[in-house]
Design a protein around this motif. Structure first.
Motif, PDB file in Angstrom:
ATOM      1  N   CYS A 107     -18.287   4.371 -50.448  1.00 52.57           N
ATOM      2  CA  CYS A 107     -19.158   5.570 -50.543  1.00 52.57           C
ATOM      3  C   CYS A 107     -20.544   5.248 -51.434  1.00 52.57           C
ATOM      4  O   CYS A 107     -20.598   5.026 -52.510  1.00 52.57           O
ATOM      5  CB  CYS A 107     -18.493   6.730 -51.431  1.00 52.57           C
ATOM      6  SG  CYS A 107     -19.198   8.142 -51.841  1.00 52.57           S
ATOM      7  N   PHE A 149     -22.500   7.674 -52.615  1.00 55.45           N
ATOM      8  CA  PHE A 149     -22.813   8.397 -53.702  1.00 55.45           C
ATOM      9  C   PHE A 149     -21.949   7.775 -54.971  1.00 55.45           C
ATOM     10  O   PHE A 149     -22.430   8.106 -56.132  1.00 55.45           O
ATOM     11  CB  PHE A 149     -22.145   9.849 -53.510  1.00 55.45           C
ATOM     12  CG  PHE A 149     -23.083  10.750 -52.516  1.00 55.45           C
ATOM     13  CD1 PHE A 149     -24.212  10.246 -51.894  1.00 55.45           C
ATOM     14  CD2 PHE A 149     -22.869  12.215 -52.676  1.00 55.45           C
ATOM     15  CE1 PHE A 149     -25.133  11.079 -51.225  1.00 55.45           C
ATOM     16  CE2 PHE A 149     -24.073  13.078 -51.883  1.00 55.45           C
ATOM     17  CZ  PHE A 149     -24.728  12.311 -51.271  1.00 55.45           C
ATOM     18  N   CYS A 150     -21.003   6.984 -54.917  1.00 60.67           N
ATOM     19  CA  CYS A 150     -20.540   6.267 -55.890  1.00 60.67           C
ATOM     20  C   CYS A 150     -21.484   5.151 -56.611  1.00 60.67           C
ATOM     21  O   CYS A 150     -21.134   4.709 -57.690  1.00 60.67           O
ATOM     22  CB  CYS A 150     -18.962   5.611 -55.522  1.00 60.67           C
ATOM     23  SG  CYS A 150     -17.832   6.820 -55.188  1.00 60.67           S
ATOM     24  N   HIS A 183     -15.730   9.570 -58.058  1.00 56.88           N
ATOM     25  CA  HIS A 183     -15.559   9.965 -56.512  1.00 56.88           C
ATOM     26  C   HIS A 183     -14.302  11.248 -56.578  1.00 56.88           C
ATOM     27  O   HIS A 183     -13.156  10.854 -56.870  1.00 56.88           O
ATOM     28  CB  HIS A 183     -15.276   8.613 -55.707  1.00 56.88           C
ATOM     29  CG  HIS A 183     -15.048   9.356 -54.260  1.00 56.88           C
ATOM     30  ND1 HIS A 183     -16.051   8.968 -53.361  1.00 56.88           N
ATOM     31  CD2 HIS A 183     -14.133   9.753 -53.825  1.00 56.88           C
ATOM     32  CE1 HIS A 183     -15.669   9.489 -52.219  1.00 56.88           C
ATOM     33  NE2 HIS A 183     -14.221   9.915 -52.214  1.00 56.88           N
ATOM     34  N   HIS A 240     -17.993  12.491 -50.757  1.00 57.29           N
ATOM     35  CA  HIS A 240     -17.892  12.488 -52.223  1.00 57.29           C
ATOM     36  C   HIS A 240     -18.782  14.097 -52.381  1.00 57.29           C
ATOM     37  O   HIS A 240     -19.726  14.372 -52.209  1.00 57.29           O
ATOM     38  CB  HIS A 240     -18.818  11.643 -52.397  1.00 57.29           C
ATOM     39  CG  HIS A 240     -19.043  11.229 -54.170  1.00 57.29           C
ATOM     40  ND1 HIS A 240     -18.858  10.090 -54.580  1.00 57.29           N
ATOM     41  CD2 HIS A 240     -19.346  12.177 -54.867  1.00 57.29           C
ATOM     42  CE1 HIS A 240     -18.989  10.119 -56.046  1.00 57.29           C
ATOM     43  NE2 HIS A 240     -19.387  11.401 -56.400  1.00 57.29           N
TER      44      HIS A 240
END
Ligand SMILES: [Zn+2]
Length: 145
Positions: free
Chosen positions: A27, A29-30, A74, A117
């Motif tokens: 991910c 966004f992680c 997450h 996310h």
């Protein structure tokens, strides 16, 4: 009337490419870090970031600023945040709402949600109305000045 299909389409292609890359190892966004250029504020449990693909219109008005509040861990929905994280999220969005930002977050099951996310959009408009003539599936939007 302004027909801005090309620029929106180019941005959409870039967006889909990014989403494809994201699907592979994990991910994106992680991967956000407080040191990233697009991160404006780092809170204990959340990062306030620029949206790399900001909306041009929100609620029939020109968008002046479009940022996101992204949890550092997450989760796919607000319901998965613990009480401490929920409290911080409310503090952060309240601060931006006071500055004129609208607050929007899609549910985990929402088909329009492009990144699993959890993220909350904060959108400020210029107050200049945009009269939409026709809307269809993203990214084809027609509007007049
Ligand atoms: Zn994530």
């Amino acid at each position: 009337m302004v027909y801005r299909r090309r620029s929106t389409e180019q941005r959409y292609v870039k967006y889909r490419k990014m989403m494809k890359q994201q699907a592979a190892p994990g991910c994106n966004f992680c991967q956000f870090s407080p040191e990233d250029k697009q991160v404006r504020v780092a809170h204990e449990h959340f990062l306030v970031t620029d949206n790399l693909f900001p909306y041009e219109i929100w609620d029939s008005h020109e968008v002046a600023d479009h940022i996101m509040v992204v949890p550092r861990r997450h989760v796919e929905g607000i319901y998965q945040l613990n009480k401490t994280e929920r409290a911080e999220l409310m503090d952060v969005i309240a601060e931006y709402e006071e500055q004129g930002y609208s607050v929007y977050a899609r549910a985990p099951e929402n088909k329009q949600k492009s990144v699993a996310h959890q993220h909350t959009h904060l959108i400020k408009t210029h107050g200049k109305p945009k009269n939409m003539l026709f809307t269809s599936v993203k990214p084809y939007i027609l509007w007049s000045k």
